[in-house]
Motif scaffolding. Structure first.
Motif, PDB file in Angstrom:
ATOM      1  N   GLY A 163       0.808  -1.197   0.000  1.00 57.57           N
ATOM      2  CA  GLY A 163       0.000   0.000   0.000  1.00 57.57           C
ATOM      3  C   GLY A 163       0.848   1.256   0.000  1.00 57.57           C
ATOM      4  N   LEU A 164       0.340   2.314  -0.622  1.00 56.15           N
ATOM      5  CA  LEU A 164       0.992   3.616  -0.643  1.00 56.15           C
ATOM      6  C   LEU A 164      -0.024   4.684  -0.248  1.00 56.15           C
ATOM      7  N   ALA A 165       0.375   5.581   0.636  1.00 50.39           N
ATOM      8  CA  ALA A 165      -0.466   6.714   1.004  1.00 50.39           C
ATOM      9  C   ALA A 165       0.251   7.993   0.605  1.00 50.39           C
TER      10      ALA A 165
ATOM     11  N   GLY B 276      -4.824   3.025  -8.061  1.00 49.44           N
ATOM     12  CA  GLY B 276      -4.623   4.276  -7.343  1.00 49.44           C
ATOM     13  C   GLY B 276      -5.845   5.163  -7.481  1.00 49.44           C
ATOM     14  N   THR B 277      -6.177   5.884  -6.411  1.00 46.71           N
ATOM     15  CA  THR B 277      -7.361   6.719  -6.434  1.00 46.71           C
ATOM     16  C   THR B 277      -7.294   7.742  -5.310  1.00 46.71           C
TER      17      THR B 277
ATOM     18  N   LEU C 263      -2.321   0.856  -4.478  1.00 49.65           N
ATOM     19  CA  LEU C 263      -1.694  -0.448  -4.344  1.00 49.65           C
ATOM     20  C   LEU C 263      -0.609  -0.510  -5.401  1.00 49.65           C
ATOM     21  N   ALA C 264       0.526  -1.081  -5.059  1.00 50.94           N
ATOM     22  CA  ALA C 264       1.653  -1.115  -5.991  1.00 50.94           C
ATOM     23  C   ALA C 264       2.431  -2.397  -5.812  1.00 50.94           C
ATOM     24  N   LEU C 265       2.954  -2.914  -6.912  1.00 48.58           N
ATOM     25  CA  LEU C 265       3.880  -4.033  -6.852  1.00 48.58           C
ATOM     26  C   LEU C 265       5.270  -3.474  -6.582  1.00 48.58           C
TER      27      LEU C 265
ATOM     28  N   LEU D 188       4.999   3.993   2.266  1.00 50.74           N
ATOM     29  CA  LEU D 188       4.599   2.587   2.289  1.00 50.74           C
ATOM     30  C   LEU D 188       3.732   2.325   3.515  1.00 50.74           C
ATOM     31  N   THR D 189       2.595   1.657   3.292  1.00 47.92           N
ATOM     32  CA  THR D 189       1.701   1.348   4.404  1.00 47.92           C
ATOM     33  C   THR D 189       0.986   0.047   4.112  1.00 47.92           C
ATOM     34  N   ARG D 190       0.579  -0.630   5.135  1.00 46.99           N
ATOM     35  CA  ARG D 190      -0.089  -1.904   4.951  1.00 46.99           C
ATOM     36  C   ARG D 190      -1.600  -1.688   4.891  1.00 46.99           C
ATOM     37  N   PRO D 191      -2.257  -2.076   3.780  1.00 46.03           N
ATOM     38  CA  PRO D 191      -3.718  -1.961   3.727  1.00 46.03           C
ATOM     39  C   PRO D 191      -4.365  -2.844   4.806  1.00 46.03           C
ATOM     40  N   PRO D 192      -5.611  -2.551   5.197  1.00 44.64           N
ATOM     41  CA  PRO D 192      -6.492  -1.547   4.610  1.00 44.64           C
ATOM     42  C   PRO D 192      -6.154  -0.125   5.054  1.00 44.64           C
TER      43      PRO D 192
END
Length: 374
Positions: A295-297, A323-324, A335-337, A363-367
């Motif tokens: 995850g990306l914020a 991404g949104t 979300l990114a690989l 970098l962050t862990r969803p949700p």
């Protein structure tokens, strides 16, 4: 739009049995997997529709999703030997998220919800664009006593989602007490339907599987009841699922993106003796994937979009798949690989290339949000 033209021939998009209701509500339509479906509605828009689901109740028409029935002696055992998750973990009346993987590579042909009726009866809901391929693969592998029936246009599916969804269905006398990932047959004004405790928004919710010819009657009943729901389009469904970190096939899962890379190993029955792609996935799991879905914020006002490059310093370390703008968090999310080799931990500051401008992300862990489906 109702038609798309290809070089070979003019191909008509399938239409939901609720198309006239959507038109009357001022829907903006877009093609989804060969279907013309509502993207958003006049007087609402993505932000209001998204917020309705997070705070009240919204209704989505997701009739474009596939419907496949697998029947005959040993049908459940056959499906279990093909799809990734272990149907042995659940009993009749329960549903399970699972994956159809390629036998050779382990890449994801589609992600599917499997509804287990009995040892001789499984109902599958794949994605619209992949239904024909899922059916083809299952039919090619099925023993003579097992029948795989494509019922794509025989049913409509209405997703009733949000904290007040049980209140709405209860007002219509429909069952709401069954547990998450289970389903119950029901009748509404003479219409036989199935009430599933499923959805892809992260909120308490239900999906109604209805005969296509009765879809309008059920839709009208929902919108005549209290609490009054908001009609929601597939654009809001996308922002809702991205906030939860739920993958979208074709972006976060694909033939090139395995469950190991997508961190969907929880949907794999690793101890099963057989499922499509088992050898390839076990080998990748043992070796460790070269990339994983993270995850990306966004740190500033930029909105990351699919296909954008992700950098750690001057080195590209990944690519955005989804991404949104998050209406709940009021920031860009994605979300990114991300390559595993650098060993980047959650909380690491990275950059995304937005129109040749490097913008900061973390970098962050969803949700990204934490509502409850239960």
């Amino acid at each position: 739009m109702t038609d798309v033209t290809t070089d070979a021939a003019e191909t008509r998009l399938r239409r939901s049995p609720l198309a006239e209701r959507h038109t009357a509500l001022g829907a903006k339509f877009a093609p989804f997997g060969g279907w013309e479906m509502p993207l958003e509605y006049a007087g609402g828009g993505v932000l209001r529709e998204h917020t309705a689901v997070r705070t009240e109740v919204g209704v989505f028409d997701v009739s474009h999703l596939g419907k496949v029935r697998v029947t005959g002696p040993g049908a459940a055992a056959f499906v279990n030997a093909c799809l990734s998750n272990d149907l042995g973990r659940i009993g009749p009346g329960r549903a399970q998220y699972t994956l159809c993987c390629d036998e050779a590579t382990g890449g994801v042909v589609d992600d599917i919800i499997a509804y287990l009726y009995a040892d001789d009866h499984v109902f599958l809901i794949p994605n619209a664009a992949n239904t024909a391929e899922v059916v083809r693969r299952l039919r090619a592998a099925a023993p003579p006593q097992v029948t795989v029936t494509d019922e794509h246009e025989a049913h409509a599916v209405l997703a009733v989602q949000g904290p007040r969804s049980a209140e709405l269905l209860g007002a219509l006398g429909l069952p709401t007490e069954h547990g998450y990932m289970s389903f119950s047959p029901a009748t509404l004004d003479g219409v036989e339907l199935t009430v599933c405790r499923t959805g892809y928004t992260g909120e308490l919710g239900y999906e109604l599987v209805v005969p296509a010819g009765d879809a309008v009657a059920v839709w009208d009943a929902l919108f005549a009841a209290e609490p009054a729901p908001r009609a929601c389009g597939l654009a809001a469904r996308d922002t809702l699922r991205t906030e939860m970190g739920y993958p979208l096939h074709g972006q976060d899962l694909s033939l090139e993106i395995t469950p190991v890379q997508a961190r969907s190993g929880w949907a794999v029955g690793w101890d099963k003796p057989a499922f499509w792609g088992r050898d390839a996935l076990l080998a990748e799991k043992a070796a460790g994937p070269t990339r994983t879905l993270r995850g990306l914020a966004a740190v500033d006002r930029a909105i990351p979009r699919p296909g954008m490059a992700v950098y750690h310093g001057d080195t590209q370390v990944g690519t955005i798949t989804s991404g949104t703008f998050s209406p709940t968090k009021k920031q860009g999310i994605a979300l990114a690989l991300i390559d595993t080799a650098p060993g980047l931990a959650d909380g690491t500051d990275l950059h995304v290339d937005v129109r040749n401008r490097r913008v900061p992300v973390r970098l962050t862990r969803p949700p990204f949000v934490h509502p409850s489906v239960k």
